[in-house]
Enzyme design. Structure first.
Site, PDB file in Angstrom:
ATOM      1  N   GLY A   1       0.840  -1.221  -0.037  1.00 23.95           N
ATOM      2  CA  GLY A   1      -0.109  -0.234  -0.114  1.00 23.95           C
ATOM      3  C   GLY A   1       0.863   1.387   0.003  1.00 23.95           C
ATOM      4  O   GLY A   1       2.116   1.221  -0.577  1.00 23.95           O
ATOM      5  N   GLU A   2       0.304   2.434   0.595  1.00 27.25           N
ATOM      6  CA  GLU A   2       1.078   3.761   0.656  1.00 27.25           C
ATOM      7  C   GLU A   2       1.314   4.513  -0.553  1.00 27.25           C
ATOM      8  O   GLU A   2       1.800   5.449  -0.791  1.00 27.25           O
ATOM      9  CB  GLU A   2       2.539   3.435   1.250  1.00 27.25           C
ATOM     10  N   GLY A   3       0.917   3.604  -2.079  1.00 23.37           N
ATOM     11  CA  GLY A   3       1.225   4.183  -3.057  1.00 23.37           C
ATOM     12  C   GLY A   3       2.492   3.566  -3.658  1.00 23.37           C
ATOM     13  O   GLY A   3       2.836   4.123  -4.754  1.00 23.37           O
TER      14      GLY A   3
END
Length: 335
Positions: free
Chosen positions: A302-304
């Site tokens: 996640g997080e980009g």
């Protein structure tokens, strides 16, 4: 700019949003076919360059400014024991992003994206969707508005990511509600749930699906989603209005944007998916969206992070597209 007064207004936006410039795409394809290589030899790098050309409206697309936005939210569904980590971790990770200590910071730095982290009312989690709607329409619209306002309309490309303890459960719930199938087909370990934790996720989603059945796409977002999912939808719409291509991250980010696709598939025409997450539901979701990820690196952070990594590939695609010589320029004979 776009104005959204009610969630039911969103489906009609597809008729008003700009489309890709076909003339620019055709000119970019002609350039690709004139470069010193066999046509198609660079594979998806050529496709990515042509995609960028269509949304930038030029046969020589460039990335001078890349923006990365990470939205964070907390979720009432955590009351059902769906995550092995406490909700305090959301705020702690936001602080880590702001201090520059997360994977997304390093990937944005090396791939040339300016990172902005947006924490969305972390002290006030959404409601538990097993007992009622996660958000009111007004709360969902407010989060969408915040997401839209965060977009830098001068950016040439937008990288999207999220953070939120419990949001892999939210993503699976949204995907199941929008595209069908059992909860078990969409649920994965998320941040590391054991078999008992996965069973709790499935049970919670099944309850939520029974409670919130028969809703439209955006009403489903409010009923099952979170503030970060709504904010992602707002950024996707604002980026489209400004003709900015978007790179979505993994399962959670893609599931958020899928609400727009379910409202009208044209709304994600300017979006790429940066990578295929190892979260089991992501490949199923990519198939439903007819999306081919840029990368497949066995990531699930996640997080980009996957979207930021894909940005480097897109920069490489444009470097070849703009920097290579044509046959005529190089004095190389064509077949």
């Amino acid at each position: 700019m776009i104005t959204i007064e009610t969630l039911s207004d969103i489906a009609a936006l597809a008729d008003r949003l700009p489309a890709a410039d076909q003339a620019a795409r055709d000119a970019a394809l002609a350039r690709q076919n004139s470069l010193t290589k066999p046509p198609g030899a660079l594979g998806r790098l050529e496709e990515l360059a042509i995609f960028m050309a269509g949304w930038q409206g030029t046969d020589r697309p460039r990335i001078a400014q890349a923006q990365a936005l990470v939205f964070a939210g907390n979720h009432g569904i955590c009351a059902q024991g769906v995550n092995p980590f406490p909700q305090e971790v959301t705020a702690q990770m936001v602080a880590n992003f702001q201090a520059g200590g997360a994977a997304i910071n390093q990937l944005c730095q090396i791939n040339g994206a300016e990172l902005q982290v947006n924490a969305l009312d972390l002290d006030n989690p959404t409601q538990d969707f097993t007992t009622g709607p996660a958000m009111t329409d007004a709360e969902a619209l407010d989060a969408m508005t915040q997401g839209a306002a965060a977009v830098n309309v001068q950016a040439d490309i937008l990288v999207l990511g999220e953070m939120g303890i419990g949001n892999s459960t939210v993503a699976a719930a949204l995907a199941a509600a929008l595209f069908g199938g059992s909860a078990a087909e969409w649920v994965g370990p998320g941040t590391g749930s054991d078999p008992a934790g996965i069973a709790r996720k499935i049970a919670a989603i099944e309850t939520g699906l029974r409670r919130h059945s028969g809703l439209g796409a955006m009403a489903t977002l409010a009923a099952l989603g979170g503030r970060e999912q709504a904010a992602i939808c707002g950024t996707v719409l604002a980026a489209r209005a400004a003709r900015i291509p978007v790179i979505l991250d993994g399962f959670i980010c893609t599931a958020a944007a899928a609400c727009l696709y379910a409202a009208d598939p044209r709304m994600l025409a300017h979006c790429l998916v940066g990578h295929a997450s190892t979260e089991p539901g992501h490949r199923r979701l990519l198939a439903a969206l007819a999306q081919k990820p840029v990368l497949d690196f066995d990531m699930r952070l996640g997080e980009g992070s996957g979207a930021a990594l894909a940005l480097g590939i897109i920069r490489s695609a444009l470097a070849c597209h703009n920097g290579m010589a044509t046959f005529g320029e190089a004095g190389v004979s064509e077949a």
